[in-house]
Design a protein around this motif. Sequence first.
Motif, PDB file in Angstrom:
ATOM      1  N   VAL A  66       0.869  -1.172   0.000  1.00  0.00           N
ATOM      2  CA  VAL A  66       0.000   0.000   0.000  1.00  0.00           C
ATOM      3  C   VAL A  66       0.908   1.224   0.000  1.00  0.00           C
ATOM      4  O   VAL A  66       1.748   1.373   0.888  1.00  0.00           O
ATOM      5  N   ASP A  67       0.743   2.092  -0.993  1.00  0.00           N
ATOM      6  CA  ASP A  67       1.545   3.313  -1.100  1.00  0.00           C
ATOM      7  C   ASP A  67       0.629   4.521  -1.231  1.00  0.00           C
ATOM      8  O   ASP A  67      -0.366   4.477  -1.958  1.00  0.00           O
ATOM      9  N   THR A 123      -2.462   3.615  -3.473  1.00  0.00           N
ATOM     10  CA  THR A 123      -2.354   2.566  -4.478  1.00  0.00           C
ATOM     11  C   THR A 123      -2.134   1.246  -3.755  1.00  0.00           C
ATOM     12  O   THR A 123      -1.218   1.122  -2.937  1.00  0.00           O
ATOM     13  N   VAL A 124      -2.991   0.282  -4.072  1.00  0.00           N
ATOM     14  CA  VAL A 124      -2.848  -1.066  -3.535  1.00  0.00           C
ATOM     15  C   VAL A 124      -2.311  -1.928  -4.669  1.00  0.00           C
ATOM     16  O   VAL A 124      -2.946  -2.039  -5.722  1.00  0.00           O
ATOM     17  N   GLN A 128      -6.721   4.918   3.538  1.00  0.00           N
ATOM     18  CA  GLN A 128      -5.715   3.920   3.874  1.00  0.00           C
ATOM     19  C   GLN A 128      -6.339   2.660   4.474  1.00  0.00           C
ATOM     20  O   GLN A 128      -5.899   1.553   4.174  1.00  0.00           O
ATOM     21  N   ASP A 129      -7.358   2.800   5.301  1.00  0.00           N
ATOM     22  CA  ASP A 129      -7.984   1.622   5.898  1.00  0.00           C
ATOM     23  C   ASP A 129      -8.631   0.732   4.834  1.00  0.00           C
ATOM     24  O   ASP A 129      -8.581  -0.500   4.927  1.00  0.00           O
ATOM     25  N   ALA A 161      -7.567   0.597   1.679  1.00  0.00           N
ATOM     26  CA  ALA A 161      -6.435   0.021   0.962  1.00  0.00           C
ATOM     27  C   ALA A 161      -5.884  -1.194   1.706  1.00  0.00           C
ATOM     28  O   ALA A 161      -5.624  -2.247   1.100  1.00  0.00           O
ATOM     29  N   LYS A 162      -5.749  -1.088   3.015  1.00  0.00           N
ATOM     30  CA  LYS A 162      -5.234  -2.207   3.810  1.00  0.00           C
ATOM     31  C   LYS A 162      -6.212  -3.376   3.816  1.00  0.00           C
ATOM     32  O   LYS A 162      -5.808  -4.539   3.784  1.00  0.00           O
ATOM     33  N   LEU A 163      -7.499  -3.071   3.841  1.00  0.00           N
ATOM     34  CA  LEU A 163      -8.518  -4.123   3.785  1.00  0.00           C
ATOM     35  C   LEU A 163      -8.413  -4.901   2.468  1.00  0.00           C
ATOM     36  O   LEU A 163      -8.462  -6.131   2.460  1.00  0.00           O
ATOM     37  N   LEU A 164      -8.261  -4.175   1.358  1.00  0.00           N
ATOM     38  CA  LEU A 164      -8.108  -4.828   0.058  1.00  0.00           C
ATOM     39  C   LEU A 164      -6.866  -5.720   0.040  1.00  0.00           C
ATOM     40  O   LEU A 164      -6.915  -6.862  -0.430  1.00  0.00           O
ATOM     41  N   ALA A 165      -5.765  -5.207   0.552  1.00  0.00           N
ATOM     42  CA  ALA A 165      -4.517  -5.977   0.582  1.00  0.00           C
ATOM     43  C   ALA A 165      -4.672  -7.228   1.446  1.00  0.00           C
ATOM     44  O   ALA A 165      -4.234  -8.321   1.061  1.00  0.00           O
ATOM     45  N   ASP A 166      -5.301  -7.081   2.611  1.00  0.00           N
ATOM     46  CA  ASP A 166      -5.501  -8.226   3.511  1.00  0.00           C
ATOM     47  C   ASP A 166      -6.383  -9.292   2.876  1.00  0.00           C
ATOM     48  O   ASP A 166      -6.101 -10.487   2.965  1.00  0.00           O
ATOM     49  N   ARG A 167      -7.458  -8.874   2.222  1.00  0.00           N
ATOM     50  CA  ARG A 167      -8.363  -9.843   1.586  1.00  0.00           C
ATOM     51  C   ARG A 167      -7.680 -10.569   0.442  1.00  0.00           C
ATOM     52  O   ARG A 167      -7.888 -11.761   0.236  1.00  0.00           O
TER      53      ARG A 167
END
Length: 177
Positions: free
Chosen positions: A115-116, A124-125, A146-147, A149-155
Amino acid sequence: MEGRGFIHDKLEIKFLILYIAARVIEPIPFDTMLDLTMCDDGVGYFDFSECLRDLVNTGHLTLSDAGLYAITDKGLRNSQICESSIPYSVRLRCDKNLAAWNRKLRRKNQVKTSVDQRSNGTFTVRMSLDDDMGNVMDLKLMAVRQDIAKLLADRFQKEPERIYSQIMKLLMENDDK
Protein backbone atom coordinates in the motif's frame (compact mmCIF):
# COMPACT_ATOMS: atom_id res chain seq x y z
CA MET A 1 20.18 -31.93 28.73
CA GLU A 2 16.48 -31.26 29.03
CA GLY A 3 14.13 -34.16 28.60
CA ARG A 4 13.85 -37.76 27.57
CA GLY A 5 14.15 -37.34 23.84
CA PHE A 6 16.41 -39.06 21.37
CA ILE A 7 18.89 -36.17 21.24
CA HIS A 8 21.37 -36.60 24.11
CA ASP A 9 24.26 -34.18 23.70
CA LYS A 10 25.34 -30.91 22.13
CA LEU A 11 26.96 -32.59 19.15
CA GLU A 12 23.62 -34.17 18.23
CA ILE A 13 21.91 -30.77 18.61
CA LYS A 14 24.46 -29.31 16.20
CA PHE A 15 23.78 -32.12 13.71
CA LEU A 16 20.05 -31.39 14.00
CA ILE A 17 20.54 -27.65 13.48
CA LEU A 18 22.66 -28.30 10.38
CA TYR A 19 20.05 -30.79 9.12
CA ILE A 20 17.38 -28.11 9.41
CA ALA A 21 19.50 -25.31 7.94
CA ALA A 22 20.30 -27.49 4.93
CA ARG A 23 16.61 -28.00 4.18
CA VAL A 24 14.96 -24.62 4.63
CA ILE A 25 14.45 -22.78 1.35
CA GLU A 26 15.73 -19.44 2.62
CA PRO A 27 17.56 -18.03 5.66
CA ILE A 28 15.51 -18.07 8.86
CA PRO A 29 15.44 -16.08 12.12
CA PHE A 30 16.44 -17.40 15.55
CA ASP A 31 12.85 -18.08 16.66
CA THR A 32 12.10 -20.21 13.61
CA MET A 33 15.33 -22.17 13.99
CA LEU A 34 14.42 -22.72 17.65
CA ASP A 35 10.88 -23.91 16.82
CA LEU A 36 12.15 -26.31 14.17
CA THR A 37 14.91 -27.67 16.42
CA MET A 38 12.57 -28.27 19.37
CA CYS A 39 11.09 -31.28 17.59
CA ASP A 40 12.72 -33.53 20.22
CA ASP A 41 12.29 -33.44 24.00
CA GLY A 42 16.04 -33.81 24.49
CA VAL A 43 16.74 -30.32 23.13
CA GLY A 44 16.76 -27.47 25.64
CA TYR A 45 16.76 -23.75 24.97
CA PHE A 46 20.17 -22.95 26.50
CA ASP A 47 21.95 -25.88 24.84
CA PHE A 48 20.31 -24.95 21.54
CA SER A 49 21.42 -21.30 21.84
CA GLU A 50 24.98 -22.32 22.63
CA CYS A 51 25.13 -24.81 19.75
CA LEU A 52 23.72 -22.29 17.29
CA ARG A 53 26.31 -19.71 18.35
CA ASP A 54 29.09 -22.33 18.04
CA LEU A 55 27.98 -23.22 14.50
CA VAL A 56 28.19 -19.55 13.49
CA ASN A 57 31.60 -19.18 15.15
CA THR A 58 32.97 -22.26 13.35
CA GLY A 59 31.68 -21.13 9.95
CA HIS A 60 29.00 -23.80 9.53
CA LEU A 61 26.24 -21.15 9.57
CA THR A 62 26.15 -17.45 8.80
CA LEU A 63 24.20 -14.82 10.69
CA SER A 64 23.14 -11.85 8.58
CA ASP A 65 22.72 -8.28 9.82
CA ALA A 66 18.96 -8.90 9.59
CA GLY A 67 19.30 -11.75 12.12
CA LEU A 68 18.79 -14.59 9.63
CA TYR A 69 20.69 -17.88 9.78
CA ALA A 70 21.86 -19.68 6.64
CA ILE A 71 24.01 -22.72 6.07
CA THR A 72 27.46 -22.39 4.48
CA ASP A 73 29.15 -24.83 2.11
CA LYS A 74 31.15 -26.16 5.06
CA GLY A 75 27.94 -26.65 7.04
CA LEU A 76 26.24 -28.35 4.11
CA ARG A 77 29.13 -30.82 3.67
CA ASN A 78 29.13 -31.66 7.38
CA SER A 79 25.35 -31.93 7.46
CA GLN A 80 25.39 -34.50 4.67
CA ILE A 81 28.05 -36.53 6.46
CA CYS A 82 26.34 -36.44 9.87
CA GLU A 83 22.62 -36.59 9.08
CA SER A 84 22.49 -40.38 9.53
CA SER A 85 23.51 -39.81 13.18
CA ILE A 86 20.16 -38.14 13.85
CA PRO A 87 17.59 -40.69 15.04
CA TYR A 88 15.10 -41.62 12.33
CA SER A 89 12.03 -40.61 14.35
CA VAL A 90 13.54 -37.16 14.97
CA ARG A 91 14.28 -36.75 11.25
CA LEU A 92 10.68 -37.69 10.40
CA ARG A 93 9.25 -35.10 12.81
CA CYS A 94 11.76 -32.55 11.60
CA ASP A 95 10.94 -33.22 7.93
CA LYS A 96 7.23 -32.79 8.63
CA ASN A 97 7.85 -29.44 10.35
CA LEU A 98 10.24 -28.34 7.59
CA ALA A 99 7.71 -29.16 4.88
CA ALA A 100 5.10 -26.99 6.59
CA TRP A 101 7.56 -24.13 7.10
CA ASN A 102 8.82 -24.28 3.50
CA ARG A 103 5.20 -24.20 2.23
CA LYS A 104 4.63 -21.09 4.32
CA LEU A 105 7.78 -19.45 2.93
CA ARG A 106 6.82 -20.30 -0.67
CA ARG A 107 3.35 -18.89 -0.12
CA LYS A 108 4.78 -15.67 1.31
CA ASN A 109 6.98 -15.31 -1.77
CA GLN A 110 4.13 -16.00 -4.20
CA VAL A 111 1.49 -13.62 -2.78
CA LYS A 112 2.60 -10.03 -2.30
CA THR A 113 0.77 -6.83 -1.47
CA SER A 114 1.77 -3.26 -0.79
CA VAL A 115 0.00 0.00 0.00
CA ASP A 116 1.54 3.31 -1.10
CA GLN A 117 0.20 6.82 -0.64
CA ARG A 118 -0.11 8.96 -3.76
CA SER A 119 0.64 12.67 -3.92
CA ASN A 120 -3.10 13.47 -4.13
CA GLY A 121 -3.84 11.72 -0.79
CA THR A 122 -5.30 8.52 -2.23
CA PHE A 123 -3.60 5.13 -1.98
CA THR A 124 -2.35 2.57 -4.48
CA VAL A 125 -2.85 -1.07 -3.53
CA ARG A 126 -0.55 -3.39 -5.47
CA MET A 127 -1.36 -7.10 -5.45
CA SER A 128 0.64 -9.77 -7.21
CA LEU A 129 0.33 -13.50 -7.49
CA ASP A 130 3.12 -15.75 -8.72
CA ASP A 131 3.37 -19.48 -9.25
CA ASP A 132 6.31 -21.78 -9.91
CA MET A 133 6.48 -20.56 -13.51
CA GLY A 134 6.44 -16.82 -12.79
CA ASN A 135 3.98 -13.96 -12.45
CA VAL A 136 0.29 -14.85 -12.86
CA MET A 137 -1.26 -11.51 -11.98
CA ASP A 138 -0.10 -8.01 -11.10
CA LEU A 139 -2.95 -5.67 -10.17
CA LYS A 140 -2.92 -2.07 -8.98
CA LEU A 141 -6.03 -0.43 -7.56
CA MET A 142 -6.73 3.03 -6.20
CA ALA A 143 -8.33 3.39 -2.78
CA VAL A 144 -9.54 6.66 -1.30
CA ARG A 145 -8.58 5.81 2.30
CA GLN A 146 -5.71 3.92 3.87
CA ASP A 147 -7.98 1.62 5.90
CA ILE A 148 -9.78 0.57 2.69
CA ALA A 149 -6.43 0.02 0.96
CA LYS A 150 -5.23 -2.21 3.81
CA LEU A 151 -8.52 -4.12 3.79
CA LEU A 152 -8.11 -4.83 0.06
CA ALA A 153 -4.52 -5.98 0.58
CA ASP A 154 -5.50 -8.23 3.51
CA ARG A 155 -8.36 -9.84 1.59
CA PHE A 156 -6.11 -10.49 -1.38
CA GLN A 157 -3.52 -12.11 0.93
CA LYS A 158 -6.16 -14.52 2.25
CA GLU A 159 -7.64 -15.71 -1.06
CA PRO A 160 -5.55 -14.66 -4.06
CA GLU A 161 -6.50 -17.66 -6.20
CA ARG A 162 -10.22 -17.07 -5.71
CA ILE A 163 -9.85 -13.39 -6.63
CA TYR A 164 -7.77 -14.29 -9.67
CA SER A 165 -10.35 -16.83 -10.86
CA GLN A 166 -13.23 -14.37 -10.36
CA ILE A 167 -11.41 -11.72 -12.40
CA MET A 168 -10.74 -14.29 -15.14
CA LYS A 169 -14.38 -15.41 -15.07
CA LEU A 170 -15.60 -11.82 -15.43
CA LEU A 171 -13.23 -11.14 -18.27
CA MET A 172 -14.10 -14.37 -20.10
CA GLU A 173 -17.87 -14.13 -19.78
CA ASN A 174 -19.78 -13.96 -22.99
CA ASP A 175 -21.74 -10.74 -22.85
CA ASP A 176 -24.75 -11.10 -25.17
CA LYS A 177 -26.53 -7.99 -23.91
